[in-house]
Scaffold this motif. Structure first.
Motif, PDB file in Angstrom:
ATOM      1  N   LEU A 166       7.289  12.285  12.959  1.00  0.00           N
ATOM      2  CA  LEU A 166       7.199  13.276  11.889  1.00  0.00           C
ATOM      3  C   LEU A 166       7.949  12.771  10.668  1.00  0.00           C
ATOM      4  N   GLY A 167       7.557  13.308   9.526  1.00  0.00           N
ATOM      5  CA  GLY A 167       8.197  12.948   8.281  1.00  0.00           C
ATOM      6  C   GLY A 167       8.364  14.160   7.390  1.00  0.00           C
ATOM      7  N   ILE A 168       9.520  14.282   6.747  1.00  0.00           N
ATOM      8  CA  ILE A 168       9.760  15.349   5.778  1.00  0.00           C
ATOM      9  C   ILE A 168      10.316  14.732   4.506  1.00  0.00           C
ATOM     10  N   ASP A 169      10.080  15.413   3.381  1.00  0.00           N
ATOM     11  CA  ASP A 169      10.644  14.948   2.132  1.00  0.00           C
ATOM     12  C   ASP A 169      10.843  16.128   1.203  1.00  0.00           C
ATOM     13  N   ALA A 170      11.872  16.074   0.381  1.00  0.00           N
ATOM     14  CA  ALA A 170      12.139  17.083  -0.641  1.00  0.00           C
ATOM     15  C   ALA A 170      12.468  16.384  -1.944  1.00  0.00           C
ATOM     16  N   GLU A 171      11.997  16.950  -3.046  1.00  0.00           N
ATOM     17  CA  GLU A 171      12.196  16.387  -4.366  1.00  0.00           C
ATOM     18  C   GLU A 171      12.418  17.519  -5.361  1.00  0.00           C
ATOM     19  N   PRO A 172      13.058  17.247  -6.477  1.00  0.00           N
ATOM     20  CA  PRO A 172      13.108  18.259  -7.532  1.00  0.00           C
ATOM     21  C   PRO A 172      11.712  18.481  -8.099  1.00  0.00           C
ATOM     22  N   HIS A 173      11.358  19.736  -8.361  1.00  0.00           N
ATOM     23  CA  HIS A 173      10.028  20.024  -8.899  1.00  0.00           C
ATOM     24  C   HIS A 173      10.037  19.769 -10.404  1.00  0.00           C
ATOM     25  N   ALA A 174       9.825  18.512 -10.749  1.00  0.00           N
ATOM     26  CA  ALA A 174       9.839  18.065 -12.131  1.00  0.00           C
ATOM     27  C   ALA A 174       8.956  16.830 -12.220  1.00  0.00           C
ATOM     28  N   SER A 226       6.239  13.007  -3.091  1.00  0.00           N
ATOM     29  CA  SER A 226       6.897  13.555  -1.911  1.00  0.00           C
ATOM     30  C   SER A 226       6.012  13.432  -0.676  1.00  0.00           C
ATOM     31  N   ALA A 227       4.737  13.772  -0.819  1.00  0.00           N
ATOM     32  CA  ALA A 227       3.829  13.705   0.328  1.00  0.00           C
ATOM     33  C   ALA A 227       3.683  12.273   0.835  1.00  0.00           C
ATOM     34  N   LYS A 228       3.634  11.307  -0.081  1.00  0.00           N
ATOM     35  CA  LYS A 228       3.522   9.917   0.354  1.00  0.00           C
ATOM     36  C   LYS A 228       4.805   9.447   1.034  1.00  0.00           C
ATOM     37  N   GLU A 229       5.941   9.988   0.622  1.00  0.00           N
ATOM     38  CA  GLU A 229       7.187   9.700   1.337  1.00  0.00           C
ATOM     39  C   GLU A 229       7.116  10.233   2.774  1.00  0.00           C
ATOM     40  N   SER A 230       6.590  11.438   2.942  1.00  0.00           N
ATOM     41  CA  SER A 230       6.450  12.006   4.289  1.00  0.00           C
ATOM     42  C   SER A 230       5.467  11.203   5.132  1.00  0.00           C
ATOM     43  N   VAL A 231       4.397  10.719   4.507  1.00  0.00           N
ATOM     44  CA  VAL A 231       3.443   9.868   5.221  1.00  0.00           C
ATOM     45  C   VAL A 231       4.142   8.603   5.706  1.00  0.00           C
ATOM     46  N   ILE A 289      12.327  23.221  -5.949  1.00  0.00           N
ATOM     47  CA  ILE A 289      12.219  22.116  -4.992  1.00  0.00           C
ATOM     48  C   ILE A 289      10.788  22.032  -4.477  1.00  0.00           C
ATOM     49  N   VAL A 290      10.267  20.827  -4.379  1.00  0.00           N
ATOM     50  CA  VAL A 290       8.999  20.598  -3.697  1.00  0.00           C
ATOM     51  C   VAL A 290       9.310  19.928  -2.358  1.00  0.00           C
ATOM     52  N   ALA A 291       8.740  20.464  -1.294  1.00  0.00           N
ATOM     53  CA  ALA A 291       8.964  19.928   0.043  1.00  0.00           C
ATOM     54  C   ALA A 291       7.627  19.646   0.710  1.00  0.00           C
ATOM     55  N   THR A 292       7.589  18.573   1.475  1.00  0.00           N
ATOM     56  CA  THR A 292       6.380  18.212   2.215  1.00  0.00           C
ATOM     57  C   THR A 292       6.765  17.866   3.647  1.00  0.00           C
ATOM     58  N   ALA A 293       5.824  18.044   4.544  1.00  0.00           N
ATOM     59  CA  ALA A 293       6.075  17.725   5.953  1.00  0.00           C
ATOM     60  C   ALA A 293       4.772  17.337   6.627  1.00  0.00           C
ATOM     61  N   LEU A 294       4.899  16.418   7.560  1.00  0.00           N
ATOM     62  CA  LEU A 294       3.734  15.917   8.291  1.00  0.00           C
ATOM     63  C   LEU A 294       4.202  15.530   9.688  1.00  0.00           C
ATOM     64  N   LEU A 295       3.394  15.846  10.673  1.00  0.00           N
ATOM     65  CA  LEU A 295       3.753  15.401  12.025  1.00  0.00           C
ATOM     66  C   LEU A 295       2.526  14.926  12.769  1.00  0.00           C
ATOM     67  N   LEU A 296       2.782  14.055  13.726  1.00  0.00           N
ATOM     68  CA  LEU A 296       1.770  13.534  14.629  1.00  0.00           C
ATOM     69  C   LEU A 296       2.149  13.991  16.024  1.00  0.00           C
ATOM     70  N   ARG A 297       1.339  14.885  16.589  1.00  0.00           N
ATOM     71  CA  ARG A 297       1.639  15.400  17.931  1.00  0.00           C
ATOM     72  C   ARG A 297       1.529  14.301  18.977  1.00  0.00           C
ATOM     73  N   ALA A 298       2.230  14.469  20.073  1.00  0.00           N
ATOM     74  CA  ALA A 298       2.253  13.464  21.117  1.00  0.00           C
ATOM     75  C   ALA A 298       0.867  13.202  21.697  1.00  0.00           C
ATOM     76  N   ASP A 299       0.002  14.227  21.709  1.00  0.00           N
ATOM     77  CA  ASP A 299      -1.341  14.051  22.250  1.00  0.00           C
ATOM     78  C   ASP A 299      -2.373  13.713  21.175  1.00  0.00           C
ATOM     79  N   GLN A 300      -1.949  13.629  19.936  1.00  0.00           N
ATOM     80  CA  GLN A 300      -2.899  13.479  18.844  1.00  0.00           C
ATOM     81  C   GLN A 300      -3.442  12.071  18.702  1.00  0.00           C
TER      82      GLN A 300
END
Length: 251
Positions: free
Chosen positions: A103-111, A148-153, A231-242
């Motif tokens: 999984l990946g998460i990221d937060a950035e200032p919304h600017a 932010s989303a590419k950081e989470s990727v 704040i802008v936040a993004t998150a992405l996960l890959l499930r164990a069965d995915q």
């Protein structure tokens, strides 16, 4: 905020506190930042304070969180996770490896991104989609959201492959959800003032089509985003069965 983007079996902890006591660090963590500037020390310490809170919610004893190549956090056996920190927000997200592959998460200032950065991050196809949606002139700083989303990727990709994934090697598409309980243009227009600052939060989903492939990761990943209180936040996960199923799955 991050907890809104991930399923309940992911343990999340976040803070808007500007600092924590450095005495909460383990000796081996202290060694990693012995010569660091104060801002780096503070980011390191607050993120790890969040990590230990998230460990506790999983029923784990607190342990040191060191890092490997590319700053990848090294978690206890059987645990996967991600850290993020930016001005005004720090967070950790952890899960059992039996539930989540990565999984990946990221937060950035919304600017807006600093001058020159967008050219390095945004693909022509992504820019065209933003322009078609009126995004570049709208209430969301799409360039920062994309960053932010590419950081989470990347944070999801790297622990599984241990290889680089450049910004131009993922093509992202974003979808903005209608405000809760309201639909259509009227609801969206009513939300425009102050989005991501003191106004109503806005959120949605994103899809990442990977232009570099690896058998460890599906070719398309899906995640969520949210903008709230500056704040802008993004998150992405890959499930164990995915990975075995070979199909993308949103958190």
């Amino acid at each position: 905020m991050i907890e809104r983007l991930l399923p309940a079996y992911v343990s999340c902890a976040a803070t808007r506190e500007v600092s924590v006591a450095y005495g909460n660090l383990f000796p081996e963590e202290e060694e990693l930042i012995a010569t660091a500037v104060p801002k780096r020390r503070n980011d390191f310490a607050t993120a790890r304070a969040c990590a230990r809170r998230a460990m506790g919610r999983l029923g784990l004893e607190p342990v040191a969180v060191l890092h490997g190549k590319r700053g990848m956090p090294l978690w206890p056996e059987g645990v996967v996770g991600s850290l993020t920190h930016c001005e005004g927000y720090r967070a950790a997200a952890l899960a059992r490896a039996g539930d989540v592959l990565s999984l990946g998460i990221d937060a950035e200032p919304h600017a807006p991104l600093p001058d020159g950065v967008a050219e390095l991050v945004v693909l022509p196809s992504e820019r065209e989609r933003f322009a078609a949606a009126g995004g570049e002139a709208g209430d969301i700083h799409w360039d920062r959201l994309l960053f932010s989303a590419k950081e989470s990727v990347f944070k999801t990709w790297y622990p599984l492959t241990l290889t680089e994934l450049d910004f131009e090697e993922a093509d992202l598409t974003f979808h903005r959800e209608a405000p809760e309980g309201r639909e259509g243009r009227e609801g969206r227009e009513g939300e425009r003032a102050g989005v991501g600052s003191s106004g109503r939060a806005v959120e949605g989903t994103f899809s990442a089509r990977l232009l570099r492939t690896d058998p460890a990761v599906p070719p398309v990943l899906e995640g969520r985003w949210r903008i709230e209180d500056g704040i802008v936040a993004t998150a992405l996960l890959l499930r164990a069965d995915q990975r075995e199923a070979g199909a993308p799955q949103s958190p």
